[in-house]
Design an enzyme around this catalytic site. Sequence first.
Site, PDB file in Angstrom:
ATOM      1  N   HIS A 157       1.352  -1.170   0.224  1.00 26.70           N
ATOM      2  CA  HIS A 157      -0.131  -0.285  -0.195  1.00 26.70           C
ATOM      3  C   HIS A 157       0.763   1.328  -0.419  1.00 26.70           C
ATOM      4  CE1 HIS A 157       0.306  -0.103   4.545  1.00 26.70           C
ATOM      5  NE2 HIS A 157      -0.043   1.124   4.009  1.00 26.70           N
ATOM      6  N   ASP A 174       0.481  -7.517   1.442  1.00 26.49           N
ATOM      7  CA  ASP A 174       0.443  -6.592   1.434  1.00 26.49           C
ATOM      8  C   ASP A 174       2.069  -6.085   1.424  1.00 26.49           C
ATOM      9  OD1 ASP A 174       0.436  -3.461   1.444  1.00 26.49           O
ATOM     10  OD2 ASP A 174       0.289  -3.378   3.933  1.00 26.49           O
ATOM     11  N   SER A 180       4.477   2.335   7.407  1.00 26.24           N
ATOM     12  CA  SER A 180       4.605   1.283   6.724  1.00 26.24           C
ATOM     13  C   SER A 180       5.423   0.965   6.445  1.00 26.24           C
ATOM     14  CB  SER A 180       2.927   1.884   5.891  1.00 26.24           C
ATOM     15  OG  SER A 180       1.999   2.113   6.673  1.00 26.24           O
TER      16      SER A 180
END
Length: 510
Positions: A127, A157, A257
């Site tokens: 992402h 992911d 992230s």
Amino acid sequence: MKRIGLILLAALVGGASAIGAYKLLERGNDGLSLTEKQNVLFASNPIKISSAGTVDFVQAAAAVSPAVVHIRTTFNSSTSESQGSPMDLMEQFFGGGGRGMRSRAPRAASGSGVILTPDGYIVTNNHVVENSQKIEVILSDRRKVTAKVIGTDPNTDLALIKVDATNLPVVKMGNSDNVQVGEWVLAVGFPLDLQTTVTAGIVSAKARKIGILDRQQEFTEEQQEEYRRTGKISKLPASNSIESYIQTDAAINPGNSGGALVNANGELVGINAAIASETGRNEGYGFAIPVNLAKKILEDFRKYGAVKRGYIGVSFQPLDADRASELNVKDNSGLYVSDVPAGGAAAAAGIKAGDIIKKVEGVEIYDSPDLQEKVGRLSPGDKLQLTISRDGVLKNIDLTLRGESSVGLAKVVPAGKATGASIGKLGASFAPASPALKAKYGVKSGVVVTNVESGKVFDGLDIPKGMIITSINGKPVNSAKDVEAALPTSRNGMTTVTGVGPNGNYSFTF
């Protein structure tokens, strides 16, 4: 004297071997896997930091921080509205959402990444880089380099990117199977667009599923109707996503992230991916993808550019006391097999609906992540032993995993998948909007745009994935069938699409 000479000779031979191995690696020998490259790198320079006794993360932080990079991505306007930045994604999943004005100017986002090899392979989250126009990586020495995507996988992911650089600092990959609940860990990344930040906490749980990768998957129209009539769904939708997160209370915020979760020895045990929070900021728990799962995915990216995933070929439901009572079975733990499609590995091995999967490779399982992570590390053709309970009797079954193209695999097919020439011209597929989603936007009808094909009508109109289409040619739509039926009702050859998204209401005529 002779003894000293032998010691010096041994040291010289060992040093020469290590230098030779490093030079071989430095020349970019692509015959070595990412793990093999790491083994060469750390063979003569192991990180030996005790995590026992006095807690001191200074050396671990110093060893890891130079190899955690800042990733900045640029998105076009339509991508920004549907995907948002990594920060927007976290807010969307955990209590916020996209809150920008519609704009055609490119938007920027940021995340983190971890360098795995001196020649520039970097792991991050899917992402962080998905649908980006440009990816810039800021290294620890403040150099800015452009990266290219080697492979991405929405089901875990994970993403692997590559920069053209040499002699980069590297984080040592550890063994996430050895991580224990209560163990100290560090989260390293670039939260809230700050410079390198290190936070500490403990592992609070393992094999955690939070549903973040399944949020856009909806029940089919037929399943919704079945639930309205009976209150039950006979065949639950299977999912290809793999969630088996390491849960930690180390502070993780948007921007972390793709960053590193490391143990007190400075070894990478997870890739930070998500937070559970009411505000979209750290106030609860962070979740990291186990590095042992990442190793297989990343190696597939490097070899094939995509994941070669093996499948068992079953649909299952995790058991607890309530579910066991509903299904009228005695077991309160394990995975209840609800469906075994023909042509899959499970069917070939003799597994039947009603069996209960109790162990995988001799290790007891309690929930779906216990099985999915272990299978996620394997490839088509790999062997796997399951222990099942059938009529109260335990039985070991050996099976050979099959590829995605096998007939009858229990895989996710998006509800309302686009069919027919009319929808095909739109270049989009649709899924029914859930009641909660309709309530959120105050609409009574709607389908979610689940995919947009490049170069077709929706793409040309900048209609993003994730937008809710409420009507076509004035007719409410709640399914792909409704879309198909509404398209021919256009007047004067013009079609009008009305929809709603995070940034307001939209109407397109073409």
